[in-house]
Design a protein around this motif. Structure first.
Motif, short mmCIF file in Angstrom:
data_model
loop_
_atom_site.label_atom_id
_atom_site.label_comp_id
_atom_site.label_asym_id
_atom_site.label_seq_id
_atom_site.Cartn_x
_atom_site.Cartn_y
_atom_site.Cartn_z
N ILE A 15 -9.68 4.63 -6.60
CA ILE A 15 -9.10 3.46 -7.25
C ILE A 15 -7.96 3.87 -8.17
O ILE A 15 -6.91 3.23 -8.22
CB ILE A 15 -10.18 2.70 -8.04
CG1 ILE A 15 -11.26 2.18 -7.09
CG2 ILE A 15 -9.56 1.54 -8.83
CD1 ILE A 15 -12.39 1.44 -7.77
N SER A 16 -8.15 4.97 -8.91
CA SER A 16 -7.10 5.47 -9.80
C SER A 16 -5.83 5.79 -9.02
O SER A 16 -4.72 5.44 -9.42
CB SER A 16 -7.59 6.70 -10.56
OG SER A 16 -6.57 7.25 -11.35
N SER A 17 -6.01 6.46 -7.86
CA SER A 17 -4.86 6.83 -7.04
C SER A 17 -4.18 5.59 -6.47
O SER A 17 -2.94 5.52 -6.44
CB SER A 17 -5.32 7.74 -5.90
OG SER A 17 -4.25 8.08 -5.06
N LEU A 18 -4.96 4.61 -6.05
CA LEU A 18 -4.39 3.37 -5.52
C LEU A 18 -3.53 2.68 -6.57
O LEU A 18 -2.39 2.27 -6.28
CB LEU A 18 -5.52 2.43 -5.07
CG LEU A 18 -5.10 0.99 -4.73
CD1 LEU A 18 -4.22 0.96 -3.50
CD2 LEU A 18 -6.34 0.11 -4.56
N LEU A 19 -4.05 2.55 -7.78
CA LEU A 19 -3.31 1.88 -8.84
C LEU A 19 -2.05 2.65 -9.20
O LEU A 19 -0.99 2.05 -9.43
CB LEU A 19 -4.21 1.70 -10.07
CG LEU A 19 -5.35 0.70 -9.91
CD1 LEU A 19 -6.34 0.81 -11.07
CD2 LEU A 19 -4.82 -0.73 -9.82
N LYS A 20 -2.16 3.97 -9.26
CA LYS A 20 -0.98 4.77 -9.62
C LYS A 20 0.10 4.64 -8.56
O LYS A 20 1.29 4.46 -8.88
CB LYS A 20 -1.36 6.23 -9.81
CG LYS A 20 -0.16 7.10 -10.18
CD LYS A 20 -0.57 8.49 -10.61
CE LYS A 20 0.67 9.27 -11.07
NZ LYS A 20 0.33 10.62 -11.57
N ILE A 21 -0.27 4.76 -7.30
CA ILE A 21 0.72 4.67 -6.22
C ILE A 21 1.37 3.29 -6.21
O ILE A 21 2.61 3.17 -6.09
CB ILE A 21 0.05 4.98 -4.86
CG1 ILE A 21 -0.36 6.44 -4.79
CG2 ILE A 21 0.99 4.63 -3.71
CD1 ILE A 21 -1.20 6.79 -3.58
N TYR A 22 0.56 2.25 -6.35
CA TYR A 22 1.09 0.89 -6.28
C TYR A 22 2.05 0.61 -7.43
O TYR A 22 3.18 0.14 -7.21
CB TYR A 22 -0.05 -0.12 -6.28
CG TYR A 22 0.43 -1.55 -6.23
CD1 TYR A 22 0.76 -2.16 -5.03
CD2 TYR A 22 0.59 -2.29 -7.40
CE1 TYR A 22 1.22 -3.47 -4.98
CE2 TYR A 22 1.04 -3.60 -7.37
CZ TYR A 22 1.35 -4.18 -6.16
OH TYR A 22 1.82 -5.47 -6.12
#
Length: 314
Positions: A15-22
């Motif tokens: 989830i952290s990676s998803l939010l950062k990428i987005y």
């Protein structure tokens, strides 16, 4: 204008990676923290413009992170949005009531909906002119609110910091490089305050750009000023080219067309405490702080010094 900074506090790496990428793709600068203490350390050095907080963290609840942000003058203005699997009524009341978060979103979430909420919160902060567009430091009414609190506080120190020679520097090197200097000073001030201060400190910037204000406790003010001066004088040369750095001055053409020399940038610092009062209002407080700062500039020139600080109005 600087990128707005978003802090994502989430212990699930996917989830952290998803939010950062987005959000990085949307043009934001994104910091991530897997633990609450890590998030607070990030906020103390580089306060974000907005925080996305999970509640279930390995070392503390996200509510405690939010409470700590609200308790510090440097971060209490930051919009907080909870993204969490805990959706009970009691949890919402804690997040929205006790922590005073702007939103409480229960997982699974729609990332585009989250983006809309984030964008609206940041636009609202800009509309109220709360943060400086280059450094993202509190300015305008947030700065005035902090000064008002000094008028009724029993013990305090106000540090007024001004960059001498900044306008000449930007005329020679350009506005973009000048913004780099402002960001450097803002980051340096936050780092010094984080190292030598506590939760009471506040770092803000006047709207004119090259003047900053720090509020702290009297017993910390000398150490903070000394460290600020030492770091600025040591590191500011990196913003000049080799020739100017080596010779210790820059050349510029004045309004009459004559070539003149100007020293490298320095700081003049004026410090007031509660013992220099009482002050009738924040206008008088600001004016006296500026008078002391001007005295520091004059004495530095008379004594042949670079950055210089004066403590007290007399």
């Amino acid at each position: 204008m600087s990128k707005e900074r978003i802090l994502v506090v989430e212990d699930q790496p996917d989830i952290s990676s998803l939010l950062k990428i987005y959000f990085t793709a949307q043009g934001y600068e994104v910091y991530t923290a897997l633990r609450g203490q890590q998030a607070l350390e990030i906020c103390s050095k580089t306060p974000p413009n907005l925080a996305l907080l999970d509640v279930n963290l390995p070392d503390m609840e996200g509510y405690d992170v939010g409470r700590a942000l609200r308790a510090s003058p440097r971060t209490r203005h930051i919009p907080i949005i909870f993204l969490t699997a805990r959706g009970e009524r009691r949890d919402r009341l804690i997040g929205l009531g006790e922590v005073q978060a702007q939103y409480y979103i229960v997982k699974p979430f729609d990332i585009e909906e989250v983006h809309t909420i984030v964008k609206n919160q940041l636009e609202e902060a800009r509309r109220r002119n709360q943060l400086h567009p280059v450094t993202n430091l509190p300015t305008a009414e947030l700065l005035n609110d902090q000064l008002r609190q000094l008028l009724v506080a029993p013990r305090w120190a106000l540090i007024n910091v001004h960059i001498n020679g900044f306008e000449t520097f930007t005329n020679v090197y350009g506005a973009v490089v000048g913004e780099d200097v402002l960001r450097f000073v803002a980051l340096m001030l936050n780092e010094v305050v984080s190292e030598l201060g506590g939760n009471e400190e506040f770092v803000g910037q006047q709207s004119v750009g090259q003047s900053f204000m720090i509020t702290t406790l009297p017993e910390r003010s000398h150490a903070i000023c000394e460290r600020i001066i030492a770091r600025f004088d040591e590191e500011i040369g990196l913003h000049y080219n080799y020739r100017h750095r080596k010779q210790g001055y820059i050349e510029f053409v004045d309004d009459t067309g004559e070539t003149r020399q100007a020293p490298l940038m320095s700081l003049s610092i004026g410090v007031l405490t509660q013992d220099d009062g009482p002050f009738a209002d924040i206008r008088e407080l600001s004016e006296v702080a500026e008078e002391v700062r001007q005295r520091a500039l004059i004495q530095a020139r008379e004594q042949g010094k670079r950055s210089f600080a004066i403590y007290g109005r007399s």
